[in-house]
Design a protein around this motif. Structure first.
Motif, PDB file in Angstrom:
ATOM      1  N   UNK A 126      -6.530  -3.885  -0.225  1.00  0.00           N
ATOM      2  CA  UNK A 126      -7.384  -2.714   0.005  1.00  0.00           C
ATOM      3  C   UNK A 126      -7.036  -1.634  -1.014  1.00  0.00           C
ATOM      4  N   UNK A 127      -7.837  -1.567  -2.089  1.00  0.00           N
ATOM      5  CA  UNK A 127      -7.518  -0.643  -3.182  1.00  0.00           C
ATOM      6  C   UNK A 127      -8.008   0.785  -2.931  1.00  0.00           C
ATOM      7  N   UNK A 128      -8.450   1.065  -1.698  1.00  0.00           N
ATOM      8  CA  UNK A 128      -8.765   2.441  -1.305  1.00  0.00           C
ATOM      9  C   UNK A 128      -7.548   3.131  -0.687  1.00  0.00           C
ATOM     10  N   UNK A 129      -6.418   2.430  -0.645  1.00  0.00           N
ATOM     11  CA  UNK A 129      -5.193   2.941  -0.038  1.00  0.00           C
ATOM     12  C   UNK A 129      -4.146   3.127  -1.131  1.00  0.00           C
ATOM     13  N   UNK A 130      -3.438   4.255  -1.091  1.00  0.00           N
ATOM     14  CA  UNK A 130      -2.431   4.579  -2.100  1.00  0.00           C
ATOM     15  C   UNK A 130      -1.334   3.519  -2.168  1.00  0.00           C
ATOM     16  N   UNK A 131      -0.763   3.362  -3.352  1.00  0.00           N
ATOM     17  CA  UNK A 131       0.362   2.443  -3.536  1.00  0.00           C
ATOM     18  C   UNK A 131       1.629   2.936  -2.845  1.00  0.00           C
ATOM     19  N   UNK A 132       1.624   4.162  -2.334  1.00  0.00           N
ATOM     20  CA  UNK A 132       2.761   4.639  -1.552  1.00  0.00           C
ATOM     21  C   UNK A 132       2.869   3.904  -0.224  1.00  0.00           C
ATOM     22  N   UNK A 133       1.788   3.261   0.190  1.00  0.00           N
ATOM     23  CA  UNK A 133       1.768   2.552   1.458  1.00  0.00           C
ATOM     24  C   UNK A 133       1.763   1.043   1.214  1.00  0.00           C
ATOM     25  N   UNK A 134       2.105   0.297   2.245  1.00  0.00           N
ATOM     26  CA  UNK A 134       2.184  -1.161   2.128  1.00  0.00           C
ATOM     27  C   UNK A 134       0.809  -1.740   1.783  1.00  0.00           C
ATOM     28  N   UNK A 135       0.786  -2.777   0.941  1.00  0.00           N
ATOM     29  CA  UNK A 135      -0.478  -3.434   0.637  1.00  0.00           C
ATOM     30  C   UNK A 135      -1.027  -4.091   1.894  1.00  0.00           C
ATOM     31  N   UNK A 136      -2.340  -3.968   2.066  1.00  0.00           N
ATOM     32  CA  UNK A 136      -3.008  -4.620   3.187  1.00  0.00           C
ATOM     33  C   UNK A 136      -4.316  -5.188   2.660  1.00  0.00           C
ATOM     34  N   UNK A 137      -4.899  -6.171   3.339  1.00  0.00           N
ATOM     35  CA  UNK A 137      -6.144  -6.772   2.850  1.00  0.00           C
ATOM     36  C   UNK A 137      -7.310  -5.792   2.887  1.00  0.00           C
ATOM     37  N   UNK A 138      -8.348  -6.114   2.121  1.00  0.00           N
ATOM     38  CA  UNK A 138      -9.589  -5.358   2.184  1.00  0.00           C
ATOM     39  C   UNK A 138     -10.145  -5.376   3.611  1.00  0.00           C
ATOM     40  N   UNK A 139     -10.832  -4.304   4.010  1.00  0.00           N
ATOM     41  CA  UNK A 139     -11.419  -4.283   5.353  1.00  0.00           C
ATOM     42  C   UNK A 139     -12.457  -5.396   5.518  1.00  0.00           C
ATOM     43  N   UNK A 140     -12.709  -5.822   6.769  1.00  0.00           N
ATOM     44  CA  UNK A 140     -13.647  -6.917   7.028  1.00  0.00           C
ATOM     45  C   UNK A 140     -15.055  -6.673   6.494  1.00  0.00           C
ATOM     46  N   UNK A 141     -15.445  -5.420   6.312  1.00  0.00           N
ATOM     47  CA  UNK A 141     -16.777  -5.144   5.780  1.00  0.00           C
ATOM     48  C   UNK A 141     -16.908  -5.652   4.341  1.00  0.00           C
ATOM     49  N   UNK A 142     -15.769  -5.800   3.637  1.00  0.00           N
ATOM     50  CA  UNK A 142     -15.786  -6.262   2.248  1.00  0.00           C
ATOM     51  C   UNK A 142     -15.354  -7.721   2.093  1.00  0.00           C
ATOM     52  N   UNK A 143     -14.500  -8.199   2.965  1.00  0.00           N
ATOM     53  CA  UNK A 143     -13.943  -9.535   2.782  1.00  0.00           C
ATOM     54  C   UNK A 143     -13.408 -10.034   4.127  1.00  0.00           C
ATOM     55  N   UNK A 159       3.671   5.912 -10.201  1.00  0.00           N
ATOM     56  CA  UNK A 159       3.737   4.456 -10.084  1.00  0.00           C
ATOM     57  C   UNK A 159       4.436   3.830 -11.284  1.00  0.00           C
ATOM     58  N   UNK A 160       4.127   4.312 -12.469  1.00  0.00           N
ATOM     59  CA  UNK A 160       4.773   3.768 -13.667  1.00  0.00           C
ATOM     60  C   UNK A 160       6.275   4.034 -13.650  1.00  0.00           C
ATOM     61  N   UNK A 161       6.653   5.235 -13.230  1.00  0.00           N
ATOM     62  CA  UNK A 161       8.079   5.567 -13.170  1.00  0.00           C
ATOM     63  C   UNK A 161       8.789   4.703 -12.131  1.00  0.00           C
ATOM     64  N   UNK A 162       8.141   4.484 -10.988  1.00  0.00           N
ATOM     65  CA  UNK A 162       8.752   3.673  -9.935  1.00  0.00           C
ATOM     66  C   UNK A 162       9.008   2.255 -10.404  1.00  0.00           C
ATOM     67  N   UNK A 217      -4.579  -1.630 -15.109  1.00  0.00           N
ATOM     68  CA  UNK A 217      -3.853  -0.372 -14.962  1.00  0.00           C
ATOM     69  C   UNK A 217      -4.569   0.609 -14.053  1.00  0.00           C
ATOM     70  N   UNK A 218      -4.916   0.160 -12.845  1.00  0.00           N
ATOM     71  CA  UNK A 218      -5.591   1.026 -11.869  1.00  0.00           C
ATOM     72  C   UNK A 218      -4.558   1.460 -10.842  1.00  0.00           C
ATOM     73  N   UNK A 219      -4.160   2.722 -10.916  1.00  0.00           N
ATOM     74  CA  UNK A 219      -3.070   3.230 -10.083  1.00  0.00           C
ATOM     75  C   UNK A 219      -3.489   4.408  -9.211  1.00  0.00           C
ATOM     76  N   UNK A 220      -4.619   5.048  -9.506  1.00  0.00           N
ATOM     77  CA  UNK A 220      -5.040   6.225  -8.737  1.00  0.00           C
ATOM     78  C   UNK A 220      -5.510   5.863  -7.332  1.00  0.00           C
ATOM     79  N   UNK A 221      -6.278   4.809  -7.200  1.00  0.00           N
ATOM     80  CA  UNK A 221      -6.726   4.271  -5.917  1.00  0.00           C
ATOM     81  C   UNK A 221      -7.307   5.348  -4.989  1.00  0.00           C
ATOM     82  N   UNK A 222      -8.402   6.011  -5.401  1.00  0.00           N
ATOM     83  CA  UNK A 222      -9.017   7.018  -4.532  1.00  0.00           C
ATOM     84  C   UNK A 222      -9.538   6.405  -3.240  1.00  0.00           C
TER      85      UNK A 222
END
Length: 286
Positions: A235-252, A57-60, A32-37
């Protein structure tokens, strides 16, 4: 959510390892991680649950009530929002003593929390959740335990892992294994009959080929799922309002992970499906 009776299980993926399961009568949330700072805030500032992002996010997704929330480990990207979700939707928080200390810091009552341990089984309506001890993916930066109530905002490093778990969830409709960290305990999953495997792939692309093959053997070959759903790749540093994208190359190295999954899944003839966030799927429908 859910309208199709006891064996009609619906699932929603919210990015990272956050998965909602419902059969219309009972609802379970993993992590249940939805804040994604943002990465900047995580690296240099303090983090805290963002109630607007959580409730939005829960309402959506149409999630209006909750029976149980199971936390895989107590890093911020798994546990930080969990107590606020329980306060918002109801239900019970299940996790390690470190996770319970996050709950205490958020003001959750003891009677709404349950400590979990390897081998424990918990009944949630028609679901049974078996807890299996796990290990964090290589490169665990925040080891250790949270030994007193944790009150945010705090540094992300204050969220120590507290021990890791995977969850084997059975239901009259089928069985799922939610495996939130890309590592393995040899032989741990031997004998599990799994229809759908939610498989963590975070940082798998930067691991040696031998590790990748061992991971596949001890997690995928051991459970022989009919479907693999990758999790913890985004990339969980990006809000769920935006399309999911992979983690940056520095991490994976997502391309390497994807190539590995494509090759091994084709050899094993196991389909792999990347769900969209908020998409309602029926994991046991074929």
């Amino acid at each position: 959510m859910g309208s199709g009776g006891g064996t009609s299980v619906e699932a929603v993926f919210f990015g990272t390892t956050t998965v909602w399961l419902s059969d219309g009568a009972s609802g379970i949330l993993i992590d249940g991680f939805l804040s994604r700072p943002s990465l900047l805030r995580v690296a240099f500032g303090r983090v805290a649950p963002d109630l607007g992002r959580i409730t939005g996010a829960l309402a959506r997704a149409g999630v209006t009530r909750l029976d149980a929330l199971f936390v895989a480990h107590s890093h911020y990207d798994h546990v930080m929002d969990a107590p606020e979700i329980v306060k918002h939707l109801g239900g019970r928080l299940f996790g390690s003593e470190s996770t319970l200390n996050v709950g205490r810091g958020a003001g959750l009552a003891e009677e709404s929390m349950t400590r979990i341990a390897d081998g424990g089984e918990h009944t949630v309506g028609a679901f049974t959740v078996r807890v299996l001890a796990a290990v964090h993916s290589p490169g665990n930066r925040f080891r250790g335990t949270i030994d007193e109530p944790l009150v945010p905002p705090v540094r992300a490093s204050s969220y120590r892992d507290g021990g890791c778990f995977s969850f084997f969830i059975t239901h009259p409709g089928g069985s799922l294994l939610i495996h939130p960290s890309a590592n393995f305990v040899p032989g741990k999953f031997d004998g599990l009959d799994v229809d759908v495997l939610y498989l963590a792939t975070g940082a798998l692309g930067v691991q040696p080929r031998r590790f990748q093959d061992d991971y596949w053997r001890h997690v995928v070959e051991a459970t022989r799922p009919g479907l693999i759903v990758p999790i913890h790749w985004d990339n969980f540093f990006v809000s769920l309002d935006r399309r999911l994208r992979p983690l940056p190359p520095v991490f994976d190295r997502f391309a390497a992970t994807k190539a590995f999954l494509d090759r091994r899944s084709e050899e094993a003839r196991i389909p792999v499906r990347f769900p969209e966030p908020f998409e309602v799927t029926r994991p046991f429908a074929r």
